[in-house]
Design a protein around this motif. Structure first.
Motif, mmCIF file in Angstrom:
data_model
loop_
_atom_site.group_PDB
_atom_site.id
_atom_site.type_symbol
_atom_site.label_atom_id
_atom_site.label_comp_id
_atom_site.label_asym_id
_atom_site.label_seq_id
_atom_site.Cartn_x
_atom_site.Cartn_y
_atom_site.Cartn_z
ATOM 1 N N ARG A 12 49.950 40.345 42.530
ATOM 2 C CA ARG A 12 49.639 39.049 42.387
ATOM 3 C C ARG A 12 50.710 38.060 42.920
ATOM 4 N NH1 ARG A 12 48.065 40.590 37.231
ATOM 5 N NH2 ARG A 12 45.824 41.040 36.933
ATOM 6 N N ARG A 13 51.839 38.523 42.818
ATOM 7 C CA ARG A 13 53.105 37.820 43.266
ATOM 8 C C ARG A 13 53.273 37.886 44.563
ATOM 9 N NH1 ARG A 13 55.895 40.274 39.147
ATOM 10 N NH2 ARG A 13 57.018 41.752 40.559
ATOM 11 N N ILE A 21 46.353 42.140 50.645
ATOM 12 C CA ILE A 21 46.704 42.985 49.237
ATOM 13 C C ILE A 21 45.522 42.643 48.347
ATOM 14 C CG2 ILE A 21 47.918 41.470 47.979
ATOM 15 C CD1 ILE A 21 50.174 43.708 47.403
ATOM 16 N N LYS A 22 44.824 41.575 48.471
ATOM 17 C CA LYS A 22 43.842 40.900 47.621
ATOM 18 C C LYS A 22 42.791 42.201 47.374
ATOM 19 C CE LYS A 22 40.856 37.342 46.187
ATOM 20 N NZ LYS A 22 40.426 36.119 46.824
ATOM 21 N N PRO A 23 41.950 42.709 48.095
ATOM 22 C CA PRO A 23 41.072 43.613 48.004
ATOM 23 C C PRO A 23 41.362 44.746 47.089
ATOM 24 C CG PRO A 23 41.508 43.285 50.348
ATOM 25 C CD PRO A 23 42.335 42.436 49.826
ATOM 26 N N GLU A 29 41.936 46.327 39.629
ATOM 27 C CA GLU A 29 41.611 45.078 38.358
ATOM 28 C C GLU A 29 40.580 45.770 37.650
ATOM 29 O OE1 GLU A 29 41.773 41.217 39.691
ATOM 30 O OE2 GLU A 29 43.708 40.878 39.119
ATOM 31 N N GLU A 30 39.364 45.847 38.556
ATOM 32 C CA GLU A 30 38.127 46.510 38.275
ATOM 33 C C GLU A 30 38.165 47.844 37.516
ATOM 34 O OE1 GLU A 30 35.577 46.276 41.529
ATOM 35 O OE2 GLU A 30 35.478 44.154 41.744
ATOM 36 N N ALA A 31 38.914 48.774 38.314
ATOM 37 C CA ALA A 31 38.938 50.155 37.490
ATOM 38 C C ALA A 31 39.926 50.053 36.249
ATOM 39 C CB ALA A 31 39.851 50.892 38.644
ATOM 40 N N CYS A 32 40.805 49.172 36.276
ATOM 41 C CA CYS A 32 41.623 49.011 35.003
ATOM 42 C C CYS A 32 40.666 48.438 33.816
ATOM 43 C CB CYS A 32 42.930 48.166 35.065
ATOM 44 S SG CYS A 32 43.834 48.901 36.019
ATOM 45 N N ALA A 33 39.687 47.673 34.294
ATOM 46 C CA ALA A 33 38.886 47.003 33.374
ATOM 47 C C ALA A 33 37.892 48.261 32.649
ATOM 48 C CB ALA A 33 37.954 45.713 33.708
#
Length: 102
Positions: A12-13, A21-23, A29-33
């Motif tokens: 994010r930073r 880097i966003k995709p 993030e989705e995998a962690c969720a």
């Protein structure tokens, strides 16, 4: 998960300076969720499994006690020597055979 959280914070930073880097960050993030959700489900199922095991053990104990009572009732009604006790899984008392000479 801590390693992933710090990696996400770093991504994010650096997102403003590295737009590509966003995709990758979003996929992580989705995998962690999903991982967090799966862990919560596992914990819930573990607790449910423990409760079910406890209930099962109680039911087995009650069944064992009920079987003892039923067999004792059958022995009282039929008598301790009745061959019909074998149907209830109880060995009837039988006369001993003649003693053998030493």
């Amino acid at each position: 998960m801590h390693d992933f959280d710090s990696l996400l914070a770093t991504a994010r930073r650096h997102e403003a300076t590295h737009p590509g880097i966003k995709p990758f960050r979003e996929v992580l993030e989705e995998a962690c969720a999903r991982a967090v959700s799966a862990r919560r489900l596992r914990d819930t199922l573990d607790a449910s499994k423990m409760e079910a095991t406890h209930q099962l053990n109680l039911a087995f104990d009650e069944s064992h006690e009920a079987a003892i009572r039923l067999r004792n009732f059958a022995k009282g009604v039929l008598g301790p020597r009745s061959e019909a006790l074998a149907d209830f899984g109880v060995k009837p008392l039988r006369k001993r055979g003649p003693k053998s000479a030493p």
